[in-house]
Design an enzyme around this catalytic site. Structure first.
Site, short mmCIF file in Angstrom:
data_model
loop_
_atom_site.label_atom_id
_atom_site.label_comp_id
_atom_site.label_asym_id
_atom_site.label_seq_id
_atom_site.Cartn_x
_atom_site.Cartn_y
_atom_site.Cartn_z
N GLY A 35 0.88 -1.18 0.00
CA GLY A 35 0.00 0.00 0.00
C GLY A 35 0.91 1.21 0.00
N ASN A 39 3.46 2.36 2.92
CA ASN A 39 4.91 2.16 2.73
C ASN A 39 5.65 3.47 2.98
OD1 ASN A 39 4.09 -0.34 1.71
ND2 ASN A 39 4.34 0.26 -0.43
N ASN A 166 1.57 8.14 -8.67
CA ASN A 166 1.47 6.67 -8.59
C ASN A 166 0.33 6.12 -9.45
OD1 ASN A 166 3.36 5.03 -7.47
ND2 ASN A 166 2.66 5.27 -5.35
N ARG A 168 -1.93 3.89 -11.50
CA ARG A 168 -2.23 2.46 -11.59
C ARG A 168 -3.43 2.33 -12.53
NH1 ARG A 168 1.98 2.60 -9.54
NH2 ARG A 168 2.67 1.74 -7.54
N GLY A 230 18.43 6.69 -10.99
CA GLY A 230 18.44 7.78 -10.02
C GLY A 230 17.24 8.69 -10.16
N GLY A 254 7.78 -0.77 -3.94
CA GLY A 254 7.82 0.16 -2.81
C GLY A 254 9.02 1.09 -2.79
N ALA A 255 9.93 0.97 -3.75
CA ALA A 255 11.12 1.83 -3.73
C ALA A 255 10.73 3.29 -3.94
CB ALA A 255 12.12 1.38 -4.80
N GLY A 256 9.76 3.53 -4.81
CA GLY A 256 9.31 4.91 -5.05
C GLY A 256 8.65 5.49 -3.80
N ASP A 257 7.93 4.66 -3.06
CA ASP A 257 7.29 5.12 -1.82
C ASP A 257 8.35 5.46 -0.78
OD1 ASP A 257 5.02 4.30 -3.22
OD2 ASP A 257 5.09 2.31 -2.29
O1 KDG Z 1 4.43 1.36 -4.74
C1 KDG Z 1 4.18 0.04 -4.29
C2 KDG Z 1 2.69 -0.11 -4.18
O2 KDG Z 1 2.15 0.08 -5.46
C3 KDG Z 1 2.29 -1.45 -3.65
O3 KDG Z 1 2.67 -1.59 -2.30
C4 KDG Z 1 0.83 -1.76 -3.84
O4 KDG Z 1 -0.22 0.23 -3.04
C5 KDG Z 1 -0.08 -0.58 -3.92
C6 KDG Z 1 -0.84 -0.39 -5.13
O5 KDG Z 1 -1.96 0.11 -5.03
O6 KDG Z 1 -0.32 -0.67 -6.21
#
Ligand code: KDG
Length: 312
Positions: A35, A39, A166, A168, A230, A254-257
């Site tokens: 999440g 994170n 982010n 999605r 980077g 989770g690296a971006g978080d």
């Molecule tokens: O950045 C990593 C998240 O994308 C992962 O933990 C899952 O929160 C998430 C998602 O909604 O994709």
């Protein structure tokens, strides 16, 4: 450290994580936590910030696992509501030649039932930095309204707004996402998009041009995350390209978080955007060295060591 009760308050959806580990003919799933905003909150807490998280979890084993996790990690969960009518969400991570893929079990989740009328506005008013992401805005219309209400509350008290688009596209169509992202870029103090997300949103391949799109939309500071290459950080006057660190990366989940959390920590500590991005870039590299979004999140000592500032 700031004079506010919390350095960072994040709002969004926690997801229980099942991360695929291939072993010969069999597949085993390592249970962890994810999440994006959770994170980010945990990353910031591990790096020394006072952090609170705003969400809803189900009255189920996964929800209780998250409450235990936040308590162990020092993330204040007093604003987390347990919802008896809906479950905590989950996701599966699989890995292939293109990196990681996410499959979600989150429709109708407790977090997607957040709404602006039942929001703990006092949490955002007690924050130096409020962090919101495009995932928070994508999970439902009511969560999107709650995310905007959190940003408005931050604005009213002069808290700074951290925003990660982010993107999605399993959660919402690109055109809907773009309209919401543009409205959020206009409100934020800093934007932390990944290169891939910015390219989808703005349709150009050049990193500086993508940062400029974010500036034109209203973001005063942009740190464009370039994965193992980077990041590019820009304040609209000056831009700096920061090289990636060479680490044994196994899973970038989770690296971006982690970058987002580390950036907020260093901004609240008084670093300018360039110094904060150098630190966040190192923290994010370390976050790729283990499986899962949360388990490999680094601590201050680890980041200092990678930056060559550690003891010994
Ligand atoms: O950045 C990593 C998240 O994308 C992962 O933990 C899952 O929160 C998430 C998602 O909604 O994709």
């Amino acid at each position: 450290m700031t004079n506010c009760e919390f350095d960072v308050v994040a709002i969004g959806e926690p997801l229980i994580e099942f991360n695929c580990r291939e072993g010969g003919d069999s597949r085993a799933y390592l249970q962890g936590f994810g999440g994006d905003t959770s994170n980010m909150a945990i990353a910031a807490a591990r790096l020394g910030a006072r952090v609170a998280y705003v969400t809803r979890v189900g009255d189920d084993a996964f929800g209780r696992m998250f409450l235990d996790l936040w308590s162990q990690e020092g993330v204040d969960s007093r604003f987390v509501v347990t919802d008896g009518q809906a479950p905590t969400g989950a996701y599966f991570v699989t890995h292939d030649a293109h990196g990681h893929q996410f499959s979600y079990l989150r429709g109708g989740s407790a977090a997607s039932r957040m709404d602006r009328d039942a929001l703990p506005i006092e949490a955002f008013r007690a924050a130096a930095v409020v962090h919101v992401s495009g995932i928070t805005q994508a999970i439902s219309a009511s969560a999107r309204a709650a995310a905007f209400a959190a940003m408005e509350a931050a604005r009213q008290v002069g808290a700074r707004i951290s925003y990660d688009p982010n993107l999605r596209l399993k959660l919402w169509p690109l055109d809907d996402a773009r309209a919401t992202v543009l409205a959020s870029l206009a409100l934020c103090d800093w934007a932390l998009p990944s290169y891939d997300d910015a390219q989808l949103l703005f349709g150009t391949g050049d990193a500086q041009a993508l940062a400029d799109h974010c500036h034109r939309a209203g973001a005063p500071i942009v740190a464009l995350k370039l994965g193992h290459d980077g990041c590019l950080v820009s304040d609209g006057q000056r831009a700096e390209r920061i090289a990636g660190h060479s680490v044994d990366a196994v899973d970038a989940t989770g690296a971006g978080d982690c970058f987002d959390g580390a950036f907020a920590v260093r901004r609240t500590a008084g670093d300018d955007a360039f110094a904060a991005a150098r630190y966040a870039n190192a923290a994010a590299a370390l976050a790729t060295t283990g499986y899962g979004a949360v388990a490999p999140l680094p601590r201050e000592r680890d980041v200092e060591t990678l930056l060559g500032r550690g003891e010994g």
